[in-house]
Design a protein around this motif. Structure first.
Motif, PDB file in Angstrom:
ATOM      1  N   VAL A 147       0.737  -1.363   0.648  1.00  0.00           N
ATOM      2  CA  VAL A 147      -0.167   0.464  -0.611  1.00  0.00           C
ATOM      3  C   VAL A 147       0.815   1.202  -0.289  1.00  0.00           C
ATOM      4  N   LYS A 148       1.744   1.209   0.936  1.00  0.00           N
ATOM      5  CA  LYS A 148       3.201   2.544   0.555  1.00  0.00           C
ATOM      6  C   LYS A 148       3.020   2.874  -0.372  1.00  0.00           C
ATOM      7  N   SER A 149       4.056   1.959  -1.545  1.00  0.00           N
ATOM      8  CA  SER A 149       4.454   1.883  -2.734  1.00  0.00           C
ATOM      9  C   SER A 149       2.595   2.275  -4.242  1.00  0.00           C
ATOM     10  N   ALA A 150       1.614   1.875  -3.641  1.00  0.00           N
ATOM     11  CA  ALA A 150       0.902   2.344  -4.460  1.00  0.00           C
ATOM     12  C   ALA A 150       0.350   3.594  -3.909  1.00  0.00           C
ATOM     13  N   ALA A 151       0.506   4.360  -3.399  1.00  0.00           N
ATOM     14  CA  ALA A 151       0.108   5.297  -2.486  1.00  0.00           C
ATOM     15  C   ALA A 151       0.677   6.441  -2.843  1.00  0.00           C
ATOM     16  N   VAL A 152       2.058   6.142  -3.134  1.00  0.00           N
ATOM     17  CA  VAL A 152       2.869   7.151  -3.951  1.00  0.00           C
ATOM     18  C   VAL A 152       1.995   8.467  -4.662  1.00  0.00           C
ATOM     19  N   VAL A 153       2.251   8.310  -5.678  1.00  0.00           N
ATOM     20  CA  VAL A 153       1.428   9.217  -6.534  1.00  0.00           C
ATOM     21  C   VAL A 153       0.043   9.770  -6.238  1.00  0.00           C
ATOM     22  N   THR A 154      -0.662   8.443  -5.790  1.00  0.00           N
ATOM     23  CA  THR A 154      -1.937   9.435  -5.678  1.00  0.00           C
ATOM     24  C   THR A 154      -2.180  10.170  -4.160  1.00  0.00           C
ATOM     25  N   HIS A 155      -0.899  10.199  -3.635  1.00  0.00           N
ATOM     26  CA  HIS A 155      -0.927  11.465  -1.743  1.00  0.00           C
ATOM     27  C   HIS A 155      -0.219  13.007  -2.942  1.00  0.00           C
ATOM     28  N   CYS A 156       1.130  12.371  -3.722  1.00  0.00           N
ATOM     29  CA  CYS A 156       2.306  13.666  -4.504  1.00  0.00           C
ATOM     30  C   CYS A 156       1.218  14.441  -5.377  1.00  0.00           C
ATOM     31  N   GLY A 157       0.192  13.859  -6.009  1.00  0.00           N
ATOM     32  CA  GLY A 157      -0.723  14.182  -6.965  1.00  0.00           C
ATOM     33  C   GLY A 157      -0.067  14.948  -8.241  1.00  0.00           C
ATOM     34  N   LYS A 158      -0.513  15.894  -8.535  1.00  0.00           N
ATOM     35  CA  LYS A 158       0.199  16.919  -9.827  1.00  0.00           C
ATOM     36  C   LYS A 158       2.112  17.109  -9.526  1.00  0.00           C
ATOM     37  N   GLN A 159       1.880  17.109  -7.987  1.00  0.00           N
ATOM     38  CA  GLN A 159       2.982  17.696  -7.697  1.00  0.00           C
ATOM     39  C   GLN A 159       4.310  16.396  -8.500  1.00  0.00           C
ATOM     40  N   VAL A 160       3.671  15.234  -8.420  1.00  0.00           N
ATOM     41  CA  VAL A 160       4.900  14.388  -9.064  1.00  0.00           C
ATOM     42  C   VAL A 160       4.971  14.064 -10.468  1.00  0.00           C
ATOM     43  N   GLY A 194      11.371  15.545  -8.879  1.00  0.00           N
ATOM     44  CA  GLY A 194      12.238  14.578  -8.074  1.00  0.00           C
ATOM     45  C   GLY A 194      11.772  15.801  -6.487  1.00  0.00           C
ATOM     46  N   ALA A 195      11.105  16.034  -6.520  1.00  0.00           N
ATOM     47  CA  ALA A 195      10.529  16.934  -5.085  1.00  0.00           C
ATOM     48  C   ALA A 195      10.007  15.760  -4.011  1.00  0.00           C
ATOM     49  N   VAL A 196      10.135  16.694  -2.889  1.00  0.00           N
ATOM     50  CA  VAL A 196       9.615  15.553  -1.971  1.00  0.00           C
ATOM     51  C   VAL A 196       7.789  15.940  -1.264  1.00  0.00           C
ATOM     52  N   CYS A 197       7.326  14.585  -1.580  1.00  0.00           N
ATOM     53  CA  CYS A 197       6.092  15.443  -1.385  1.00  0.00           C
ATOM     54  C   CYS A 197       5.244  16.242  -0.343  1.00  0.00           C
ATOM     55  N   ARG A 198       4.011  17.288  -0.235  1.00  0.00           N
ATOM     56  CA  ARG A 198       4.015  17.718   0.722  1.00  0.00           C
ATOM     57  C   ARG A 198       2.079  17.711   0.589  1.00  0.00           C
TER      58      ARG A 198
END
Length: 336
Positions: free
Chosen positions: A314-327, A332-336
């Motif tokens: 779930v950690k790997s699957a959630a990264v893009v959703t949590h980052c949103g457009k920033q990804v 290269g930026a840290v998602c906030r």
């Protein structure tokens, strides 16, 4: 610890594990109960993002409660093992006490032997000069206190007099732990293959359908028009990336289901043996208690492995959703 106190401790700990249909309010959950609470992975990446926060910290209430109860079960078993350790220590003290008596009966000062090398050599030289008959007689006299002491437990006899359910649990536990390495290697192979397949899915090029701006979004020269173009591109790319994460998550979901099915019968059998034998708490045999404790640890390890892999997935699957457009805009930026 006195024999009476040891037996009282064992009985008290055994009571912790006794189950009669329903679980006692303060008893740690059984292996079967813990395994039944292992959830399936979420169906998509958006749902996975509700299981962890943006830092990757687990927030899923069910999994957090399951991990806490696994830890509670481990702590309860540690108390059973503590009684075993105390019993082993007490038996060792009894043996040492009787050995000292036996040596004294044949004219040997054990304490002096340990601190005086010359005396130790004198004793050894004297024994070398004895005939086989004299050595046999000396051995019998030296062992007499040990053989006569009712506190000394014959471990071979203890294994025989243990109840049938305890003996069955111990034998099943020994067989189960003997197969633990092979099971672990097989399961690790499945998950390694799943991770590799998921990684390949995430490497697949996206068919965005919207032109990607040539200038980087973070470039100081990216003006309002540039940023609008990036926003359009990110709006089109983000759902595709999330869909790709969902596809990768489904690979892990299928592996979880395969893994869970492969261990279900073994854990069901383990639970039946462990509960019937009261987790070894009433066993008189140190060997049986060790095999049963190992049985419990190996079975619990299967559940913990599943929980860890669910968390990782779930950690790997959630990264893009949590980052949103920033990804997309600033990968290269840290998602906030």
């Amino acid at each position: 610890m006195s024999r009476t106190l040891r037996l009282a401790s064992v009985a008290a700990l055994a009571a912790l594990f006794v189950t009669t249909g329903a679980q006692a309010a303060d008893a740690p959950p059984s292996i079967a109960a813990l395994f039944q609470r292992v959830p399936d992975l979420p169906a998509n990446a958006e749902e996975a993002a509700t299981w962890v926060d943006k830092t990757g910290r687990l927030v899923h209430p069910g999994l957090l409660a399951l991990k806490a109860d696994i830890a509670a079960h481990q702590r309860a078993m540690e108390q059973v093992q503590l009684v075993t350790a105390h019993d082993h220590q007490a038996q060792g003290a009894v043996v040492t006490e009787n050995l000292q008596k036996g040596l004294a009966d044949v004219g040997i000062d054990m304490a002096r032997m340990q601190r005086d090398p010359a005396y130790a050599k004198e004793v050894q030289d004297r024994m070398r000069q004895m005939s086989p008959q004299e050595l046999m007689a000396m051995s019998q006299k030296m062992n007499a206190p040990l053989n006569a002491d009712p506190r000394v437990r014959n471990q071979a006899q203890a294994m025989v007099v243990d109840t049938p359910v305890v003996r069955a649990a111990a034998e099943a536990g020994r067989a189960y732990t003997d197969g633990q390495l092979a099971r672990l290697q097989s399961h690790q192979k499945w998950w390694r293959e799943a991770d590799e397949a998921a990684a390949k899915l995430r490497e697949k090029p996206l068919q965005v359908g919207v032109a990607k701006p040539r200038m980087e979004w973070e470039n100081i020269g990216c003006d309002a028009g540039c940023r609008a173009a990036w926003d359009a591109y990110a709006s089109a790319a983000l759902p595709l990336m999330i869909a790709r994460d969902t596809e990768a998550l489904r690979v892990h979901r299928a592996t979880l289901q395969r893994h869970r099915a492969s261990v279900a019968e073994g854990l069901k059998t383990a639970d039946r043996h462990l509960v019937a034998a009261q987790y070894g708490a009433t066993s008189r045999s140190q060997a049986h208690r060790a095999w049963i404790a190992g049985y419990d640890a190996a079975a619990l390890g299967e559940i913990s492995f599943l929980v860890d892999r669910i968390t990782d997935s779930v950690k790997s699957a959630a990264v893009v959703t949590h980052c949103g457009k920033q990804v997309v805009l600033a990968p290269g930026a840290v998602c906030r």
